[in-house]
Design an enzyme around this catalytic site. Structure first.
Site, mmCIF file in Angstrom:
data_model
loop_
_atom_site.group_PDB
_atom_site.id
_atom_site.type_symbol
_atom_site.label_atom_id
_atom_site.label_comp_id
_atom_site.label_asym_id
_atom_site.label_seq_id
_atom_site.Cartn_x
_atom_site.Cartn_y
_atom_site.Cartn_z
ATOM 1 N N TYR A 140 0.829 -1.210 0.000
ATOM 2 C CA TYR A 140 0.000 0.000 0.000
ATOM 3 C C TYR A 140 0.864 1.262 0.000
ATOM 4 O O TYR A 140 1.811 1.393 0.765
ATOM 5 C CB TYR A 140 -0.927 0.021 1.221
ATOM 6 C CG TYR A 140 -1.654 1.339 1.370
ATOM 7 C CD1 TYR A 140 -2.722 1.652 0.538
ATOM 8 C CD2 TYR A 140 -1.246 2.279 2.307
ATOM 9 C CE1 TYR A 140 -3.379 2.865 0.636
ATOM 10 C CE2 TYR A 140 -1.895 3.504 2.427
ATOM 11 C CZ TYR A 140 -2.955 3.794 1.581
ATOM 12 O OH TYR A 140 -3.588 5.004 1.669
ATOM 13 N N HIS A 150 -1.191 16.640 -1.455
ATOM 14 C CA HIS A 150 -2.653 16.553 -1.402
ATOM 15 C C HIS A 150 -3.182 16.497 0.025
ATOM 16 O O HIS A 150 -4.366 16.775 0.271
ATOM 17 C CB HIS A 150 -3.174 15.368 -2.246
ATOM 18 C CG HIS A 150 -3.392 14.086 -1.507
ATOM 19 N ND1 HIS A 150 -2.514 13.029 -1.554
ATOM 20 C CD2 HIS A 150 -4.417 13.679 -0.705
ATOM 21 C CE1 HIS A 150 -2.994 12.033 -0.830
ATOM 22 N NE2 HIS A 150 -4.139 12.399 -0.300
ATOM 23 N N ASN A 176 -13.223 10.265 3.218
ATOM 24 C CA ASN A 176 -12.237 9.618 2.359
ATOM 25 C C ASN A 176 -12.883 8.536 1.487
ATOM 26 O O ASN A 176 -12.380 7.423 1.376
ATOM 27 C CB ASN A 176 -11.115 9.033 3.229
ATOM 28 C CG ASN A 176 -9.874 8.625 2.447
ATOM 29 O OD1 ASN A 176 -9.406 7.504 2.591
ATOM 30 N ND2 ASN A 176 -9.334 9.516 1.647
ATOM 31 N N ASN A 200 -13.636 5.081 2.805
ATOM 32 C CA ASN A 200 -12.485 4.295 3.266
ATOM 33 C C ASN A 200 -12.278 4.508 4.758
ATOM 34 O O ASN A 200 -12.176 3.560 5.531
ATOM 35 C CB ASN A 200 -11.237 4.701 2.474
ATOM 36 C CG ASN A 200 -9.980 4.013 2.974
ATOM 37 O OD1 ASN A 200 -9.951 2.805 3.160
ATOM 38 N ND2 ASN A 200 -8.928 4.787 3.184
ATOM 39 N N GLN A 201 -12.232 5.768 5.165
ATOM 40 C CA GLN A 201 -12.143 6.088 6.592
ATOM 41 C C GLN A 201 -13.575 6.243 7.116
ATOM 42 O O GLN A 201 -14.076 7.342 7.303
ATOM 43 C CB GLN A 201 -11.338 7.374 6.793
ATOM 44 C CG GLN A 201 -9.898 7.271 6.319
ATOM 45 C CD GLN A 201 -9.113 8.556 6.523
ATOM 46 O OE1 GLN A 201 -9.454 9.390 7.360
ATOM 47 N NE2 GLN A 201 -8.042 8.719 5.764
ATOM 48 N N ARG A 244 -15.393 18.969 53.011
ATOM 49 C CA ARG A 244 -15.374 17.636 53.611
ATOM 50 C C ARG A 244 -14.886 16.562 52.631
ATOM 51 O O ARG A 244 -14.201 15.612 53.012
ATOM 52 C CB ARG A 244 -16.778 17.276 54.106
ATOM 53 C CG ARG A 244 -16.802 16.123 55.077
ATOM 54 C CD ARG A 244 -18.199 15.583 55.328
ATOM 55 N NE ARG A 244 -19.258 16.593 55.371
ATOM 56 C CZ ARG A 244 -20.548 16.293 55.426
ATOM 57 N NH1 ARG A 244 -20.932 15.032 55.416
ATOM 58 N NH2 ARG A 244 -21.454 17.243 55.460
#
Length: 522
Positions: free
Chosen positions: A57, A84, A419, A422-423, A290
């Protein structure tokens, strides 16, 4: 690769305090020959797998949802990745945080699983040692593939294309090739992807937030102690034997400290002792007095959990894909996802808001003549109608507290698909950490007001009782008094509050008698 003046190994487990020390240039990271060998081995594995035709990738493919595209012949893909992604906007991250981000990427790359070219790594390391720090916008990361946007801006600066800081001076991007402060990084193979993938930005911001919150927590412990003393607290509520029956770690540690410090001064052991100048006192203190061990002890325990999570993140590898040179393999996964940091930042922001709520309560009580047991309304001086004391400052504290509460929102729930799907689950960890920065600015102003009010209350009670407070409160009063002149008559406090809030972390950090100085649970 070894430097005598550098004093913390990138291969060493860094604590949060180590990380902060790197950001503040109290420590510098050491990259050793062993690190370079590991970096080179991973890069060699990358090259061998490519030669065998492996799909990798971001190296032989496009990015994100374009990963199905063949990019094996595109020699500019790494540089264009940076271009980008460099779309960040908004305020710029501070120099210390930028230095921490850069250091963390180096630390994680040096572990030898990212596949970066060792020559590129050396160039990055040299740039860091020269304290070359590009400007990084704060907004634009969803914390999914880590901090792609802020890290891309860091990478862009290392390519000579953004404004930057060098030798503590700011320069425009156009100055880069005039002065040539560093060698330009030549992004090839998987270099840019290795650099911009990871949780470095959110982790650096969150770590700085934790550091400052820890100091403000410790200052809150001091202020709560002196607040109780000004109001003649019954110290029996802080007895360690009670904490033994409710053995939360923070409760026990804080109760021990509070009870030990309250054996002298204006404290009362129990409700039978009503002859110490506190007429009209209830037989039990309100919860803000307290329950100090329970209230702030719970904060302490939460801060410890956050610290543990961030320490793991600091010492992790958080990019994708990763290369295992001993097995000559590559694995694709999602270590770049910032969900752990996001949850931790949300929890930290809750503690920041809570410290503000508690500070406002202490301010309002000390200013209220119906509750402050004989102190003047708003701690004013002079005859009736002459001054108003902290009346205006209390209103500001109320406004700050309201703003602080309105800013708290668990951003880790704000996942939005992006994205190209994808995300499709994003952490928002960087946004949550950045929100914490904003909240800390408000909290520092709020606690600055409380510090002024607390100091003036100690002065008034000391004059009223004609006696000294406990050693702990006296030492704090003596230490802090030069930072705030007695409010003998009304004066505009706005600039004093702002000035103090800017210095508050350093002032508190340098007071050696604040509790839990090591910032850790023992």
């Amino acid at each position: 690769m070894q430097h005598r003046d550098l004093d913390i190994l990138v291969s060493k487990t860094w604590t949060n305090e180590d990380f902060i020390a790197v950001g503040r240039q109290r420590k510098k990271p050491v990259v050793t020959t062993s690190n370079i060998e590991k970096v080179a081995a991973a890069h060699k594995t990358l090259q061998e797998l490519l030669q065998k035709g492996h799909w990798i990738y971001g190296v032989s493919s496009g990015f994100g949802p374009l990963a199905n595209e063949d990019a094996s012949k595109n020699t500019q893909r790494q540089e264009r990745l940076i271009y980008h992604l460099a779309t960040g906007v908004g305020p710029k991250l501070g120099i210390e945080i930028t230095r921490m981000i850069f250091a963390l990427r180096l630390k994680q790359l040096a572990q030898g699983y990212s596949g970066i070219n060792p020559k590129s790594f050396q160039t990055l390391y040299d740039a860091f040692l020269k304290d070359f720090l590009p400007e990084i916008p704060a907004l634009g990361s969803v914390g999914a593939s880590g901090d792609l946007t802020p890290l891309a801006h860091l990478a862009l600066g290392l390519s000579g294309k953004t404004n930057f800081y060098w030798k503590r001076k700011k320069y425009a991007a156009s100055d880069f090739y005039k002065i040539k402060p560093i060698s330009v990084v030549k992004w090839s193979d998987k270099d840019a992807l290795a650099f911009v993938n990871g949780t470095a930005a959110m982790t650096a911001i969150a770590s700085m937030n934790l550091y400052e919150t820890n100091i403000l927590f410790r200052l809150s412990c001091q202020l709560a102690f002196s607040y109780g003393e000004c109001l003649g607290a019954y110290s029996e509520a802080w007895h360690p034997k009670l904490a033994d029956l409710h053995p939360q770690v923070g409760h026990k540690e804080l109760a021990k400290w509070l009870f030990h410090q309250s054996v002298e001064g204006w404290f009362q052991k129990g409700p039978k002792e009503l002859d110490a100048g506190f007429n009209g006192k209830w037989p039990q203190d309100p919860y803000s007095i307290r329950c100090v061990p329970q209230l702030l002890g719970a904060v302490k325990d939460q801060l410890k959990q956050i610290e543990d999570c961030l320490q793991i993140e600091i010492n992790s590898v958080s990019d994708n894909p990763n290369f295992f040179s001993d097995e000559k393999t590559v694995l694709h996964g999602g270590n770049f996802n910032g969900q752990h940091v996001s949850f931790s930042s949300d929890q930290l922001n809750l503690q920041i808001a809570y410290l503000g709520v508690y500070a406002e309560k202490r301010i309002s009580t000390l200013c209220d003549s119906k509750l402050n047991l004989g102190l003047s309304p708003f701690l004013k001086s002079g005859s009736a109608g002459e001054n108003s004391g902290f009346m205006g400052a209390q209103v500001t504290a109320t406004a700050l507290c309201a703003e602080l509460k309105s800013l708290y929102k668990p951003l880790s729930l704000e996942t939005l698909s992006t994205n190209g799907q994808n995300q499709d689950m994003v952490s928002m960890g960087t946004a949550s950490a950045w929100r914490g920065q904003q909240m800390l600015t408000i909290l520092k102003a709020l606690i600055s007001i409380e510090t002024m009010v607390n100091t003036e209350a100690l002065r008034h009670r000391k004059a009223q009782l004609e006696s000294e407070p406990s050693k702990q409160s006296k030492d704090w009063l003596d230490y802090f008094s030069p930072n705030f002149s007695p409010l003998t008559q009304d004066r505009p406090l706005g600039s004093e509050i702002e000035s103090l809030s800017e210095r508050l972390i350093d002032i508190a950090e340098q007071f050696k008698l604040l509790p839990f100085r090591d910032l850790k649970s023992k």
